[in-house]
Design a protein around this motif. Structure first.
Motif, PDB file in Angstrom:
ATOM      1  N   LEU A  29      -1.259  55.438 -26.650  1.00 52.45           N
ATOM      2  CA  LEU A  29      -0.165  56.076 -27.389  1.00 52.45           C
ATOM      3  C   LEU A  29       0.158  55.278 -28.650  1.00 52.45           C
ATOM      4  O   LEU A  29       0.334  55.849 -29.737  1.00 52.45           O
ATOM      5  N   PHE A  30       0.196  53.963 -28.526  1.00 48.42           N
ATOM      6  CA  PHE A  30       0.531  53.134 -29.683  1.00 48.42           C
ATOM      7  C   PHE A  30      -0.531  53.261 -30.783  1.00 48.42           C
ATOM      8  O   PHE A  30      -0.213  53.244 -31.970  1.00 48.42           O
ATOM      9  N   GLU A  31      -1.790  53.410 -30.387  1.00 46.87           N
ATOM     10  CA  GLU A  31      -2.856  53.631 -31.371  1.00 46.87           C
ATOM     11  C   GLU A  31      -2.551  54.869 -32.211  1.00 46.87           C
ATOM     12  O   GLU A  31      -2.727  54.878 -33.426  1.00 46.87           O
ATOM     13  N   ASP A  32      -2.098  55.948 -31.529  1.00 45.68           N
ATOM     14  CA  ASP A  32      -1.763  57.196 -32.239  1.00 45.68           C
ATOM     15  C   ASP A  32      -0.532  57.013 -33.120  1.00 45.68           C
ATOM     16  O   ASP A  32      -0.513  57.445 -34.270  1.00 45.68           O
ATOM     17  N   ILE A  33       0.485  56.377 -32.558  1.00 45.32           N
ATOM     18  CA  ILE A  33       1.749  56.196 -33.299  1.00 45.32           C
ATOM     19  C   ILE A  33       1.499  55.372 -34.561  1.00 45.32           C
ATOM     20  O   ILE A  33       1.981  55.688 -35.640  1.00 45.32           O
ATOM     21  N   ARG A  34       0.723  54.299 -34.414  1.00 48.28           N
ATOM     22  CA  ARG A  34       0.390  53.411 -35.531  1.00 48.28           C
ATOM     23  C   ARG A  34      -0.189  54.161 -36.731  1.00 48.28           C
ATOM     24  O   ARG A  34       0.039  53.821 -37.872  1.00 48.28           O
ATOM     25  N   GLN A  35      -0.977  55.201 -36.421  1.00 52.91           N
ATOM     26  CA  GLN A  35      -1.656  55.932 -37.493  1.00 52.91           C
ATOM     27  C   GLN A  35      -0.836  57.090 -38.051  1.00 52.91           C
ATOM     28  O   GLN A  35      -1.287  57.791 -38.954  1.00 52.91           O
ATOM     29  N   ASP A  36       0.334  57.296 -37.507  1.00 56.57           N
ATOM     30  CA  ASP A  36       1.169  58.424 -37.931  1.00 56.57           C
ATOM     31  C   ASP A  36       1.670  58.202 -39.354  1.00 56.57           C
ATOM     32  O   ASP A  36       2.219  57.143 -39.667  1.00 56.57           O
ATOM     33  N   LYS A  37       1.476  59.212 -40.207  1.00 51.61           N
ATOM     34  CA  LYS A  37       1.818  59.089 -41.636  1.00 51.61           C
ATOM     35  C   LYS A  37       3.326  59.175 -41.903  1.00 51.61           C
ATOM     36  O   LYS A  37       3.766  59.020 -43.038  1.00 51.61           O
ATOM     37  N   ARG A  38       4.100  59.454 -40.872  1.00 51.57           N
ATOM     38  CA  ARG A  38       5.549  59.576 -41.084  1.00 51.57           C
ATOM     39  C   ARG A  38       6.237  58.218 -41.131  1.00 51.57           C
ATOM     40  O   ARG A  38       7.433  58.131 -41.375  1.00 51.57           O
ATOM     41  N   HIS A  39       5.479  57.167 -40.901  1.00 44.96           N
ATOM     42  CA  HIS A  39       6.006  55.811 -41.090  1.00 44.96           C
ATOM     43  C   HIS A  39       4.875  54.878 -41.522  1.00 44.96           C
ATOM     44  O   HIS A  39       3.710  55.249 -41.519  1.00 44.96           O
ATOM     45  N   SER A  40       5.261  53.640 -41.933  1.00 52.29           N
ATOM     46  CA  SER A  40       4.257  52.660 -42.375  1.00 52.29           C
ATOM     47  C   SER A  40       4.742  51.266 -41.997  1.00 52.29           C
ATOM     48  O   SER A  40       5.845  51.113 -41.468  1.00 52.29           O
ATOM     49  N   GLU A  41       3.939  50.267 -42.328  1.00 52.70           N
ATOM     50  CA  GLU A  41       4.277  48.863 -42.008  1.00 52.70           C
ATOM     51  C   GLU A  41       4.668  48.688 -40.540  1.00 52.70           C
ATOM     52  O   GLU A  41       5.673  48.041 -40.219  1.00 52.70           O
ATOM     53  N   VAL A  42       3.892  49.298 -39.663  1.00 49.64           N
ATOM     54  CA  VAL A  42       4.170  49.214 -38.228  1.00 49.64           C
ATOM     55  C   VAL A  42       3.926  47.770 -37.756  1.00 49.64           C
ATOM     56  O   VAL A  42       2.821  47.246 -37.879  1.00 49.64           O
ATOM     57  N   THR A  43       4.983  47.119 -37.297  1.00 50.42           N
ATOM     58  CA  THR A  43       4.925  45.703 -36.911  1.00 50.42           C
ATOM     59  C   THR A  43       5.223  45.553 -35.422  1.00 50.42           C
ATOM     60  O   THR A  43       6.327  45.884 -34.975  1.00 50.42           O
ATOM     61  N   LEU A  44       4.242  45.069 -34.699  1.00 44.84           N
ATOM     62  CA  LEU A  44       4.427  44.877 -33.256  1.00 44.84           C
ATOM     63  C   LEU A  44       5.425  43.742 -33.009  1.00 44.84           C
ATOM     64  O   LEU A  44       5.307  42.670 -33.596  1.00 44.84           O
ATOM     65  N   LEU A  45       6.411  43.990 -32.160  1.00 48.28           N
ATOM     66  CA  LEU A  45       7.380  42.942 -31.818  1.00 48.28           C
ATOM     67  C   LEU A  45       7.012  42.262 -30.515  1.00 48.28           C
ATOM     68  O   LEU A  45       7.097  41.061 -30.375  1.00 48.28           O
ATOM     69  N   TRP A  46       6.631  43.059 -29.552  1.00 49.78           N
ATOM     70  CA  TRP A  46       6.243  42.492 -28.254  1.00 49.78           C
ATOM     71  C   TRP A  46       5.486  43.537 -27.446  1.00 49.78           C
ATOM     72  O   TRP A  46       5.813  44.721 -27.495  1.00 49.78           O
ATOM     73  N   PHE A 104       8.637  47.694 -34.886  1.00 50.68           N
ATOM     74  CA  PHE A 104       9.446  48.352 -35.892  1.00 50.68           C
ATOM     75  C   PHE A 104       8.581  48.799 -37.048  1.00 50.68           C
ATOM     76  O   PHE A 104       7.459  48.329 -37.229  1.00 50.68           O
ATOM     77  N   SER A 105       9.095  49.754 -37.837  1.00 47.21           N
ATOM     78  CA  SER A 105       8.322  50.329 -38.936  1.00 47.21           C
ATOM     79  C   SER A 105       9.280  50.870 -39.986  1.00 47.21           C
ATOM     80  O   SER A 105      10.477  50.984 -39.741  1.00 47.21           O
ATOM     81  N   LYS A 106       8.722  51.189 -41.128  1.00 45.08           N
ATOM     82  CA  LYS A 106       9.508  51.806 -42.207  1.00 45.08           C
ATOM     83  C   LYS A 106       9.207  53.297 -42.222  1.00 45.08           C
ATOM     84  O   LYS A 106       8.035  53.690 -42.269  1.00 45.08           O
ATOM     85  N   ALA A 107      10.256  54.096 -42.218  1.00 44.57           N
ATOM     86  CA  ALA A 107      10.062  55.552 -42.300  1.00 44.57           C
ATOM     87  C   ALA A 107       9.575  55.890 -43.704  1.00 44.57           C
ATOM     88  O   ALA A 107       9.971  55.237 -44.670  1.00 44.57           O
ATOM     89  N   THR A 108       8.715  56.886 -43.833  1.00 36.19           N
ATOM     90  CA  THR A 108       8.301  57.302 -45.177  1.00 36.19           C
ATOM     91  C   THR A 108       9.471  58.035 -45.830  1.00 36.19           C
ATOM     92  O   THR A 108      10.352  58.562 -45.154  1.00 36.19           O
ATOM     93  N   SER A 109       9.473  58.057 -47.154  1.00 29.54           N
ATOM     94  CA  SER A 109      10.675  58.468 -47.886  1.00 29.54           C
ATOM     95  C   SER A 109      11.106  59.904 -47.616  1.00 29.54           C
ATOM     96  O   SER A 109      12.268  60.241 -47.773  1.00 29.54           O
ATOM     97  N   ASP A 110      10.181  60.763 -47.193  1.00 29.88           N
ATOM     98  CA  ASP A 110      10.581  62.156 -46.968  1.00 29.88           C
ATOM     99  C   ASP A 110      10.996  62.448 -45.514  1.00 29.88           C
ATOM    100  O   ASP A 110      11.168  63.597 -45.133  1.00 29.88           O
TER     101      ASP A 110
END
Ligand SMILES: Cc1cc2nc3c(=O)[nH]c(=O)nc-3n(C[C@H](O)[C@H](O)[C@H](O)COP(=O)(O)O)c2cc1C
Length: 143
Positions: free
Chosen positions: A60-77, A7-13
């Motif tokens: 793919l997850f490496e790319d997603i993790r670095q995406d600026k459209r969200h932050s605080e990417v937390t691996l669940l499983w 899960f992650s937090k979407a950036t405000s915009d």
């Protein structure tokens, strides 16, 4: 078969337009590499599951993790799993909507989402219940 949820937090915009863009790219790229999954957007958070070959999921997850459209990417499983939860969708999408909030399944969804955000990684039973409830909710109503 390898699965990964975070899960992650979407950036405000982040807007519907931005999410449409994410889905468009995701569906194209995921299809090309045989990845399926689901993206949930709720109260400005994302929860996503991706499933496919281990090497594809990890890069793919490496790319997603670095995406600026969200932050605080937390691996669940992440790990091996028998079969796919979202085999019919290259990237299913589910977002909150007013008319569904009284529905019993929606209550399950919200309860599980709350549990997910409270529990640390490793709670695979809650995670499984969560994705099963999402799959029930979206069956027949994927955009
Ligand atoms: C919440 C979120 C979920 C995403 N999910 C996927 C996905 O399932 N598949 C995908 O290809 N890209 C996904 N992306 C986009 C990737 O981060 C990346 O922008 C995209 O794969 C294009 O990468 P490229 O510019 O290196 O080709 C997601 C982005 C966000 C913010």
């Amino acid at each position: 078969m390898y699965q990964l949820s975070y899960f992650s937090k979407a950036t405000s915009d982040v807007s519907e337009e931005i999410i449409s863009g994410i889905l468009e790219t995701s569906r194209e790229r995921n299809k090309a590499i045989g990845v399926t999954g689901c993206l949930v957007f709720h109260k400005f958070s994302f929860v996503q599951i991706i499933e496919g070959e281990k090497r594809h999921i990890q890069s793919l997850f490496e790319d997603i993790r670095q995406d600026k459209r969200h932050s605080e990417v937390t691996l669940l499983w992440e790990g091996k799993n028998n079969g796919r939860n979202f085999g019919d969708w290259n990237m299913a999408y589910f977002a909150e909507s007013e008319e569904r909030s009284s529905n019993g399944e929606m209550k399950n969804f919200e309860r599980n989402l709350l549990l997910l955000s409270e529990l640390s990684a490793g709670s695979t039973a809650v995670l499984d219940m969560f994705w099963i409830s999402v799959r029930k909710l979206i069956s027949g109503e994927v955009i």
